[in-house]
Design an enzyme around this catalytic site. Sequence first.
Site, short mmCIF file in Angstrom:
data_model
loop_
_atom_site.label_atom_id
_atom_site.label_comp_id
_atom_site.label_asym_id
_atom_site.label_seq_id
_atom_site.Cartn_x
_atom_site.Cartn_y
_atom_site.Cartn_z
N ASP A 2 -11.55 3.69 22.66
CA ASP A 2 -11.01 4.02 23.98
C ASP A 2 -11.59 3.05 25.02
O ASP A 2 -12.28 3.45 25.97
CB ASP A 2 -11.32 5.48 24.37
CG ASP A 2 -12.81 5.78 24.47
OD1 ASP A 2 -13.18 6.71 25.24
OD2 ASP A 2 -13.62 5.08 23.83
N PHE B 174 -19.87 12.67 25.57
CA PHE B 174 -18.49 12.52 26.02
C PHE B 174 -17.47 12.57 24.87
O PHE B 174 -16.48 13.32 24.94
CB PHE B 174 -18.35 11.20 26.80
CG PHE B 174 -16.97 10.93 27.33
CD1 PHE B 174 -16.09 10.11 26.63
CD2 PHE B 174 -16.53 11.50 28.52
CE1 PHE B 174 -14.81 9.86 27.11
CE2 PHE B 174 -15.26 11.25 29.01
CZ PHE B 174 -14.39 10.44 28.30
N ASN B 175 -17.62 11.74 23.84
CA ASN B 175 -16.60 11.65 22.80
C ASN B 175 -16.34 13.00 22.12
O ASN B 175 -15.21 13.34 21.81
CB ASN B 175 -16.99 10.62 21.74
CG ASN B 175 -16.88 9.20 22.25
OD1 ASN B 175 -16.17 8.94 23.23
ND2 ASN B 175 -17.60 8.28 21.62
N ASN C 44 -12.04 7.26 27.73
CA ASN C 44 -12.66 6.75 28.97
C ASN C 44 -11.62 6.65 30.09
O ASN C 44 -11.92 6.91 31.25
CB ASN C 44 -13.25 5.36 28.71
CG ASN C 44 -14.53 5.44 27.91
OD1 ASN C 44 -15.35 6.33 28.13
ND2 ASN C 44 -14.69 4.54 26.93
N HIS D 263 -23.60 2.14 23.58
CA HIS D 263 -23.25 3.17 22.60
C HIS D 263 -22.42 2.61 21.44
O HIS D 263 -22.86 2.59 20.30
CB HIS D 263 -22.42 4.27 23.28
CG HIS D 263 -23.06 4.90 24.46
ND1 HIS D 263 -24.17 5.72 24.40
CD2 HIS D 263 -22.72 4.86 25.78
CE1 HIS D 263 -24.49 6.14 25.61
NE2 HIS D 263 -23.63 5.64 26.46
N ASP D 264 -21.21 2.17 21.72
CA ASP D 264 -20.25 1.86 20.66
C ASP D 264 -20.62 0.67 19.78
O ASP D 264 -20.36 0.70 18.56
CB ASP D 264 -18.85 1.67 21.27
CG ASP D 264 -18.35 2.95 21.93
OD1 ASP D 264 -17.53 2.85 22.85
OD2 ASP D 264 -18.82 4.04 21.54
N ASP E 14 -16.94 0.01 24.28
CA ASP E 14 -16.00 -0.22 23.18
C ASP E 14 -15.67 -1.71 23.10
O ASP E 14 -15.54 -2.28 22.01
CB ASP E 14 -14.69 0.53 23.41
CG ASP E 14 -14.85 2.02 23.57
OD1 ASP E 14 -15.31 2.46 24.64
OD2 ASP E 14 -14.50 2.76 22.63
N THR F 270 -14.94 5.14 17.99
CA THR F 270 -15.90 4.99 19.10
C THR F 270 -15.39 5.72 20.35
O THR F 270 -15.83 5.41 21.46
CB THR F 270 -16.13 3.50 19.44
OG1 THR F 270 -14.89 2.93 19.90
CG2 THR F 270 -16.66 2.75 18.24
O1 RIB Z 1 -20.83 8.97 25.39
C1 RIB Z 1 -20.56 7.61 25.20
C2 RIB Z 1 -19.23 7.41 24.57
O2 RIB Z 1 -18.19 7.91 25.41
C3 RIB Z 1 -18.88 5.92 24.37
O3 RIB Z 1 -18.04 5.78 23.27
C4 RIB Z 1 -18.13 5.57 25.62
O4 RIB Z 1 -17.24 4.47 25.43
C5 RIB Z 1 -17.35 6.83 25.84
O5 RIB Z 1 -16.19 6.77 25.00
CA CA Z 2 -15.88 4.67 23.53
#
Ligand code: RIB
Ligand code: CA
Length: 310
Positions: free
Chosen positions: A9, A166-167, A39, A240-241, A14, A125
């Site tokens: 996303d 979040f994801n 996102n 993160h990703d 990403d 991701t």
């Molecule tokens: O919490 C971080 C994740 O949420 C990452 O993948 C960021 O790109 C969002 O998608």
């Molecule tokens: Ca992401």
Amino acid sequence: MRKIIIDCDPGQDDAIALLLAFGAADRLDILGITTVAGNVPLALTEKNARKLRELAGREDVPVMAGCERPFLRKLVTAEYIHGETGLDGADLPEPRLPLDPRHGVDFIIETLLGEEPGTVTLCPTGPLTNIAMAFVRAPQIMPRVKEIVLMGGGWAEGNVTPVAEFNIYVDPHAAAVVFGSGIPITMLGLDVTHKALVGEAHLRQWRALGTPVGDAAAGLLDFYSRYDRERYGVPGAPLHDPCVIAYLLAPELFSGRMCNVTIETASELTMGQTVIDWWRVTDRPANAHVITDIDADGFFALLLSALKTL
Ligand code: RIB
Ligand code: CA
């Protein structure tokens, strides 16, 4: 060569994950990129994936749009972090090439049915809507998946609520399908990604490459970092990703433990929490390799070496 499908996303982090994968063309066979709402809305995440494919000169990789909303819940987006475009910080040209007309979920199904069983790794991701939808629509693909290496969740903290990342939070029901699938899962959650903090020195290194990719990567993360610097008072933002792709390329940089991970889908208070039985206090089966540690210097060295090839 490891066959992978990246479901994402974009989103700046990403974007760096995609660039890392594009830069490892000698080791990763990217069968396709599927995109999901997260996102920012799907119309932007799919366009952003196409922009990044062209920035890296990887027009050989098909990009598909997948689901534009979570299974049950209303879509929650994160423009407050990623900006209105989802790729604020770099002025990338409009993509020249069109979206592949196949739906992302259909692409995942067709690819898993077409490739040898046990050879394709799914690398989500973003929210897990596309992955879960593929499993619901065609359960026969599940035993054909080699592994799922995903960014999501966390043990000690959340970043959207006190306990949810979040994801997982955006589509907890999809996450429950994925974590209940019985497929080997490696989970890179906030415990490890918050140890991969990108700093000014890294951005200077990338700008010093003197390439469009180096400049774009630095610009994207300069914008992306401001939120975490202000919110958490940390020197840099968590990458993160890219941890997902780095794990595929150099698993020795990471460590963790096989645990049970169960997703909260009932309580609004803890919705989307990854309940991790780190100390095995239940008899719930260990369904995920939960990663908690990283060699951050090795990670950034790997990332720089990949950016240099683009
Ligand atoms: O919490 C971080 C994740 O949420 C990452 O993948 C960021 O790109 C969002 O998608
Ligand atoms: Ca992401």
